[in-house]
Design an enzyme around this catalytic site. Structure first.
Site, PDB file in Angstrom:
ATOM      1  N   SER A  61       0.830  -1.214   0.000  1.00 48.56           N
ATOM      2  CA  SER A  61       0.000   0.000   0.000  1.00 48.56           C
ATOM      3  C   SER A  61       0.862   1.262   0.000  1.00 48.56           C
ATOM      4  CB  SER A  61      -0.918   0.018   1.222  1.00 48.56           C
ATOM      5  OG  SER A  61      -1.744  -1.120   1.230  1.00 48.56           O
TER       6      SER A  61
HETATM    7  N1  SAM Z   1      -0.874  -4.898   3.991  1.00 49.33           N
HETATM    8  C1  SAM Z   1      -0.106  -5.176   2.815  1.00 49.33           C
HETATM    9  C2  SAM Z   1       1.292  -4.615   2.894  1.00 49.33           C
HETATM   10  O1  SAM Z   1       1.638  -3.965   3.887  1.00 49.33           O
HETATM   11  O2  SAM Z   1       2.065  -4.891   1.954  1.00 49.33           O
HETATM   12  C3  SAM Z   1      -0.786  -4.754   1.544  1.00 49.33           C
HETATM   13  C4  SAM Z   1      -1.943  -5.624   1.237  1.00 49.33           C
HETATM   14  S1  SAM Z   1      -2.443  -5.781  -0.431  1.00 49.33           S
HETATM   15  C5  SAM Z   1      -3.070  -4.166  -0.785  1.00 49.33           C
HETATM   16  C6  SAM Z   1      -3.895  -6.776  -0.139  1.00 49.33           C
HETATM   17  C7  SAM Z   1      -3.590  -8.223   0.186  1.00 49.33           C
HETATM   18  O3  SAM Z   1      -4.814  -8.853   0.594  1.00 49.33           O
HETATM   19  C8  SAM Z   1      -3.076  -9.021  -0.989  1.00 49.33           C
HETATM   20  O4  SAM Z   1      -1.826  -9.568  -0.670  1.00 49.33           O
HETATM   21  C9  SAM Z   1      -4.136 -10.110  -1.193  1.00 49.33           C
HETATM   22  O5  SAM Z   1      -3.626 -11.344  -1.637  1.00 49.33           O
HETATM   23  C10 SAM Z   1      -4.717 -10.216   0.195  1.00 49.33           C
HETATM   24  N2  SAM Z   1      -6.061 -10.837   0.285  1.00 49.33           N
HETATM   25  C11 SAM Z   1      -7.126 -10.736  -0.546  1.00 49.33           C
HETATM   26  N3  SAM Z   1      -8.150 -11.470  -0.090  1.00 49.33           N
HETATM   27  C12 SAM Z   1      -7.738 -12.049   1.072  1.00 49.33           C
HETATM   28  C13 SAM Z   1      -8.337 -12.933   2.012  1.00 49.33           C
HETATM   29  N4  SAM Z   1      -9.590 -13.377   1.911  1.00 49.33           N
HETATM   30  N5  SAM Z   1      -7.596 -13.323   3.082  1.00 49.33           N
HETATM   31  C14 SAM Z   1      -6.320 -12.902   3.244  1.00 49.33           C
HETATM   32  N6  SAM Z   1      -5.695 -12.082   2.377  1.00 49.33           N
HETATM   33  C15 SAM Z   1      -6.390 -11.649   1.309  1.00 49.33           C
END
Ligand code: SAM
Length: 220
Positions: A61
């Protein structure tokens, strides 16, 4: 590249913009090296205030977003925190730095990213985080309740298991909506009596939460 200098400059900009406010969150931003959570090809862009690709169609992000969500979450030194969407592990590292005497449980659905995050957290010496692989829309019942819950992917609706797993007196921050370009950043406070106070703090654009209480596929 002088990453420390670039980090300080970015933090100063975020303070001037009024995005970073609390001393402990500013300390965390100054202490956690974002470049260690970026893919090698993007390290030199770590202190540009933008999201960056981390593979598998996902992103680390934007620093402004991490700052706004962390300020709204109000983590404390002893908070037990659940993060849904580990990605690179950067947000988890910021939270774990603040919650020195607490713990961060973070859950990621893509196993390769969970491993990437574990490696990154190890590199920067963060120990009070455990990365889980699975559907974070279900939360982590066996470790609940959590003082704080943060969701870093977009939810079509507030996942009921996360509301249940939020402790009384706890705070949850999550982007909610089904528009691909913008979602409403929502803050939920569960009061000591168990009733909820909800408010919104602006529009943001996130990748979708995919799961039982999320979207069914990558496309909105
Ligand atoms: N917090 C992260 C960082 O500091 O790098 C950025 C997160 S990224 C914008 C969103 C993440 O949510 C992705 O890695 C995606 O694979 C994950 N995601 C999507 N659906 C999910 C779920 N049901 N459970 C866990 N992770 C999920």
């Amino acid at each position: 590249m002088d990453y420390e200098k670039l980090r300080k400059e970015l933090v100063e900009k975020l303070i001037k913009a009024g995005t970073l406010k609390s001393k402990e969150i500013i300390d965390a931003f100054l202490s956690i090296p974002r470049e260690e959570f970026c893919l090698p090809a993007y390290k030199d862009k770590a202190y540009i205030d933008v999201p960056l690709p981390i593979g598998w169609g996902q992103t680390i992000s934007q620093p402004t977003t991490v700052a706004i969500m962390t300020e709204a979450l109000k983590p404390k030194e002893d908070s037990r925190i659940l993060e849904v969407g580990t990605g690179s592990g950067y947000q988890a590292a910021i939270l774990a730095f603040i919650a020195k005497n607490g713990f961060v449980y973070t859950i990621e659905r893509i196993p390769q990213l969970a491993k990437f995050a574990e490696r990154n957290l190890r590199k920067v010496g963060i120990k009070n985080v455990k990365v889980f692989i699975g559907d974070g829309s279900l939360g982590l019942k066996e470790y609940a309740p959590f003082d704080r819950i943060i969701v870093t992917c977009c939810c079509p609706k507030i996942p009921p298991p996360l509301l249940e797993q939020l402790a009384k007196g706890g705070i949850m921050v999550l982007p909610v909506g089904d528009h691909p370009m913008y979602q409403r950043m929502t803050v939920i406070e569960k009061r000591d009596e168990g009733d909820l106070r909800m408010y919104e703090i602006g529009f943001f654009s996130f990748v979708p939460l995919i799961g039982i209480y999320g979207f069914k596929s990558d496309s909105f």
